[in-house]
Design an enzyme around this catalytic site. Structure first.
Site, mmCIF file in Angstrom:
data_model
loop_
_atom_site.group_PDB
_atom_site.id
_atom_site.type_symbol
_atom_site.label_atom_id
_atom_site.label_comp_id
_atom_site.label_asym_id
_atom_site.label_seq_id
_atom_site.Cartn_x
_atom_site.Cartn_y
_atom_site.Cartn_z
ATOM 1 N N ARG A 36 -79.779 -9.742 -73.308
ATOM 2 C CA ARG A 36 -77.900 -9.664 -72.973
ATOM 3 C C ARG A 36 -77.190 -8.398 -72.819
ATOM 4 O O ARG A 36 -76.500 -8.455 -72.055
ATOM 5 C CB ARG A 36 -76.946 -9.824 -74.802
ATOM 6 C CG ARG A 36 -77.255 -11.103 -75.112
ATOM 7 C CD ARG A 36 -77.014 -11.164 -76.260
ATOM 8 N NE ARG A 36 -76.683 -12.221 -77.571
ATOM 9 C CZ ARG A 36 -77.106 -13.478 -77.214
ATOM 10 N NH1 ARG A 36 -78.767 -13.730 -76.790
ATOM 11 N NH2 ARG A 36 -76.679 -14.555 -78.073
ATOM 12 N N GLY A 49 -84.368 -21.778 -71.944
ATOM 13 C CA GLY A 49 -82.276 -22.129 -71.910
ATOM 14 C C GLY A 49 -81.732 -20.551 -72.859
ATOM 15 O O GLY A 49 -80.170 -21.487 -72.416
ATOM 16 N N ARG A 51 -83.225 -30.261 -71.578
ATOM 17 C CA ARG A 51 -82.845 -29.794 -72.362
ATOM 18 C C ARG A 51 -81.221 -29.915 -72.207
ATOM 19 O O ARG A 51 -80.118 -30.105 -71.108
ATOM 20 C CB ARG A 51 -82.367 -28.514 -72.834
ATOM 21 C CG ARG A 51 -84.591 -28.376 -73.101
ATOM 22 C CD ARG A 51 -84.318 -27.093 -73.102
ATOM 23 N NE ARG A 51 -84.123 -26.702 -74.591
ATOM 24 C CZ ARG A 51 -83.861 -25.314 -75.230
ATOM 25 N NH1 ARG A 51 -84.746 -24.329 -74.193
ATOM 26 N NH2 ARG A 51 -83.369 -24.734 -76.440
ATOM 27 N N SER A 55 -75.246 -22.450 -83.089
ATOM 28 C CA SER A 55 -75.811 -21.760 -81.781
ATOM 29 C C SER A 55 -75.106 -20.991 -81.532
ATOM 30 O O SER A 55 -73.988 -20.741 -80.471
ATOM 31 C CB SER A 55 -75.341 -23.383 -80.773
ATOM 32 O OG SER A 55 -76.186 -22.677 -78.874
ATOM 33 N N GLN A 65 -76.093 -18.967 -78.617
ATOM 34 C CA GLN A 65 -76.270 -19.621 -77.415
ATOM 35 C C GLN A 65 -74.771 -19.815 -77.572
ATOM 36 O O GLN A 65 -74.407 -19.795 -76.002
ATOM 37 C CB GLN A 65 -77.031 -20.493 -76.651
ATOM 38 C CG GLN A 65 -78.441 -19.623 -76.710
ATOM 39 C CD GLN A 65 -79.223 -20.929 -75.640
ATOM 40 O OE1 GLN A 65 -79.087 -21.779 -75.724
ATOM 41 N NE2 GLN A 65 -80.944 -20.288 -76.246
ATOM 42 N N ASP A 84 -86.081 -20.101 -84.947
ATOM 43 C CA ASP A 84 -87.373 -19.821 -83.968
ATOM 44 C C ASP A 84 -88.870 -20.036 -84.701
ATOM 45 O O ASP A 84 -89.275 -20.106 -83.704
ATOM 46 C CB ASP A 84 -86.802 -18.409 -82.705
ATOM 47 C CG ASP A 84 -86.338 -19.405 -81.643
ATOM 48 O OD1 ASP A 84 -85.407 -20.333 -81.397
ATOM 49 O OD2 ASP A 84 -85.463 -18.107 -81.655
ATOM 50 N N LYS A 123 -85.600 -27.862 -78.186
ATOM 51 C CA LYS A 123 -85.610 -26.701 -78.299
ATOM 52 C C LYS A 123 -87.025 -26.499 -76.282
ATOM 53 O O LYS A 123 -86.699 -28.079 -76.473
ATOM 54 C CB LYS A 123 -86.446 -25.884 -79.546
ATOM 55 C CG LYS A 123 -85.638 -24.875 -81.057
ATOM 56 C CD LYS A 123 -84.539 -24.640 -80.546
ATOM 57 C CE LYS A 123 -83.644 -24.469 -81.262
ATOM 58 N NZ LYS A 123 -82.293 -23.585 -80.710
ATOM 59 N N ARG A 176 -90.520 -29.077 -81.110
ATOM 60 C CA ARG A 176 -91.031 -29.036 -82.305
ATOM 61 C C ARG A 176 -90.959 -30.226 -83.422
ATOM 62 O O ARG A 176 -92.191 -29.358 -84.146
ATOM 63 C CB ARG A 176 -89.967 -28.003 -82.401
ATOM 64 C CG ARG A 176 -89.769 -26.491 -81.232
ATOM 65 C CD ARG A 176 -89.857 -24.980 -82.017
ATOM 66 N NE ARG A 176 -90.288 -24.012 -80.362
ATOM 67 C CZ ARG A 176 -89.616 -23.223 -79.523
ATOM 68 N NH1 ARG A 176 -88.515 -22.572 -80.307
ATOM 69 N NH2 ARG A 176 -89.735 -22.429 -78.953
ATOM 70 N N ARG A 211 -93.889 -20.699 -78.226
ATOM 71 C CA ARG A 211 -94.001 -20.484 -79.885
ATOM 72 C C ARG A 211 -95.119 -21.470 -80.888
ATOM 73 O O ARG A 211 -95.819 -21.585 -82.019
ATOM 74 C CB ARG A 211 -92.533 -20.427 -80.397
ATOM 75 C CG ARG A 211 -91.490 -19.756 -80.044
ATOM 76 C CD ARG A 211 -90.764 -19.824 -81.194
ATOM 77 N NE ARG A 211 -89.213 -18.953 -80.320
ATOM 78 C CZ ARG A 211 -89.455 -17.306 -80.268
ATOM 79 N NH1 ARG A 211 -90.705 -16.264 -80.382
ATOM 80 N NH2 ARG A 211 -88.642 -16.670 -79.110
HETATM 81 C C1 S3P Z 1 -80.993 -17.668 -78.646
HETATM 82 C C2 S3P Z 1 -80.270 -18.854 -79.276
HETATM 83 C C3 S3P Z 1 -81.184 -19.894 -80.665
HETATM 84 C C4 S3P Z 1 -82.381 -19.393 -80.110
HETATM 85 C C5 S3P Z 1 -82.490 -18.770 -78.947
HETATM 86 C C6 S3P Z 1 -82.467 -17.542 -78.564
HETATM 87 C C7 S3P Z 1 -79.733 -16.827 -78.697
HETATM 88 O O1 S3P Z 1 -80.337 -20.972 -79.953
HETATM 89 O O2 S3P Z 1 -83.394 -21.150 -80.407
HETATM 90 O O3 S3P Z 1 -83.878 -18.300 -78.955
HETATM 91 O O4 S3P Z 1 -80.696 -15.993 -78.165
HETATM 92 O O5 S3P Z 1 -78.855 -16.711 -78.313
HETATM 93 P P1 S3P Z 1 -79.311 -21.671 -80.038
HETATM 94 O O6 S3P Z 1 -78.251 -21.236 -79.737
HETATM 95 O O7 S3P Z 1 -79.827 -22.943 -79.075
HETATM 96 O O8 S3P Z 1 -79.620 -22.067 -81.398
#
Ligand code: S3P
Length: 441
Positions: free
Chosen positions: A32, A100, A128, A173, A175, A321, A348, A352, A393
């Site tokens: 970010r 991701g 994914r 999520s 993300q 995570d 993921k 996992r 991980r």
């Molecule tokens: C993340 C959000 C998570 C996490 C990833 C980093 C982020 O994913 O698993 O390692 O930086 O916003 P999800 O939003 O898919 O849960």
């Protein structure tokens, strides 16, 4: 498929984890810091930046879009912001590797630009699910083409007019939330995202830290498009997701006493501390302070007898995570641990749930995968060979499992540890783990 899948870890049983360490910078905040620094007005100076492949993929993507970025140099990066509308069309597709976070956040940030762009990645990332972002973005007016399965490559058509939406997320999520907030910067009117459960809130905090108004009210996050981000200094704390390997390793290795300095303890990330403490871990949190809008602390962890628990479902998104290494803690605990409500783990960097169940079973641990979690009966692990399936991980989690195994554990396909935790092997060895990395067939 990947060039370096012959990297293996070999870890001998025994030893204690001792001393004081500092883990790699927070991956989420590092991503970010580049993204927001790039579209801010002015110069953003970052320290503690994670020089891992994932965050470097984000950095290189913005360089490819014409942003002048100095570093990284020992965690220092200087981003010369180009403002909300200063990015330029890249000459080629943006390759985001294993990351991701890069792909999902960039899809939101880039669908409001006036140029076309294509996002690609490695075999894991290209399998994914991306509809969770492309569908709500399409509702805002974005034009993004995926494969028929809803996976990358993502072909984003520029020059679209975006409109704010009021979106209730079906999955918890960060993300997806962050993707839509970034698209919202470019949208007409107001964009609101409601999350079904709290997830990491770094995007909201960092937008506010750059002077952008973000309203948060009981799981509903809103912003207006068309504002301005003001560059600022960003001090990235240590990643609690990286600290987690050492929290578990020191808990299960007899005679351990380890201090992990300068760890981010944002309450949307500390589920791992709560879960380990419920299992009986001895973790002290001290020196609490605030660094650049994020809570930071030092953590002291000493060995403890862990017991199996039913993991409270509300803690799942707050430790999302950390489950690979929490499964290792469960495998060393007395009694049964049950995880439910964690189907997200199946999408993921690897599945996992399946990959951890396979690895634990290969070591003679009773572990049963369920559709949304795992049931693990604690015991003593045998030595043996486990396949991390290229998941960083999972590789680091099994490295920690070796301290309590009957004989050595060899972990295959470990090169991706560099996506989130370069220097892991050296740091772990320095703290007392008998670990070597080997390249070979
Ligand atoms: C993340 C959000 C998570 C996490 C990833 C980093 C982020 O994913 O698993 O390692 O930086 O916003 P999800 O939003 O898919 O849960």
């Amino acid at each position: 498929m990947h060039a370096n899948n012959s990297l293996r870890f070999r870890v001998q049983p025994g030893g204690s984890l001792l001393g004081r360490i500092r883990v790699a910078g927070d991956k989420s905040i590092s991503h970010r810091s580049i993204m927001l620094g790039a579209i801010a007005e002015g110069v953003t100076r970052i320290s503690g930046f994670l020089e891992g492949e994932d965050s470097l993929a984000t950095l290189n993507a913005f360089r490819a879009m014409g942003v002048d970025i100095e570093g990284p140099d020992n965690g220092r990066v200087v981003v010369h912001g180009v403002g909300l509308h200063g990015l330029k069309a890249p000459a080629a597709a943006l390759d985001l590797g294993n990351s991701g976070t890069s792909m999902r956040l960039l899809s939101g940030l880039l669908c409001g630009q006036d140029f076309d762009v294509e996002l690609v990645g490695d075999a894991s990332l290209m399998s994914r699910p991306m509809r969770r972002v492309t569908e709500p973005l399409a509702a805002m007016g974005a034009q993004i083409v995926t494969t028929e399965k809803g996976t990358a490559p993502l072909r984003i058509r520029g020059g679209q007019t975006l409109k704010g939406i009021d979106y209730v997320m079906p999955v918890a999520s960060a993300q997806v939330k962050s993707c839509l907030l970034l698209a919202g910067l470019y949208a007409e009117g107001r964009t609101c995202v409601t999350e079904p459960a709290p997830t990491r809130d770094h995007t909201e905090r960092m937008l506010s830290g750059m002077g952008y108004t973000v309203e948060v009210d009981q799981g509903r996050i809103c912003l207006e498009g068309g504002g301005v981000l003001q560059a600022c200094d960003i001090d990235v704390p240590g990643d609690i997701s990286s600290a987690a390997f050492f929290l578990v390793g020191a808990s299960i290795a007899p005679g351990s006493d380890l201090v992990i300095e300068h760890v981010g303890v944002n309450p949307t990330r500390t589920g791992v501390l709560d879960i380990l403490r419920l299992m009986g871990a001895n973790i002290e949190i001290f020196n609490r302070r605030e660094v650049g809008g994020e809570p930071v602390a030092d953590l002291r962890v000493r060995s403890a007898r862990l017991r199996g628990i039913d993991i409270p479902v509300e803690l799942v998104p707050l430790a999302i995570d950390e489950f690979p290494v929490l499964f290792v803690a469960a495998a060393c605990a007395e009694g049964r641990t049950v995880l439910t409500g964690a189907e997200e783990l199946r999408v993921k960097e690897s599945d996992r749930i399946q990959v951890m169940a396979d690895g634990l079973q290969a070591l003679g641990i009773q572990a049963r995968a369920t559709p949304d979690g795992m049931i693990i009966d604690g015991g003593v692990a045998d030595g043996g060979v486990v396949d991390s399936r290229g998941d960083h991980r999972i590789a680091m989690s099994f490295a920690m499992a070796a301290v309590r195994a009957r004989s050595a554990i060899e972990i295959q396909d470990c090169a991706n540890v560099n996506t989130s935790f370069p220097g892991f092997v050296e740091l772990a060895a320095g703290a007392g783990l008998t670990i070597v990395a080997e390249v070979g067939e």
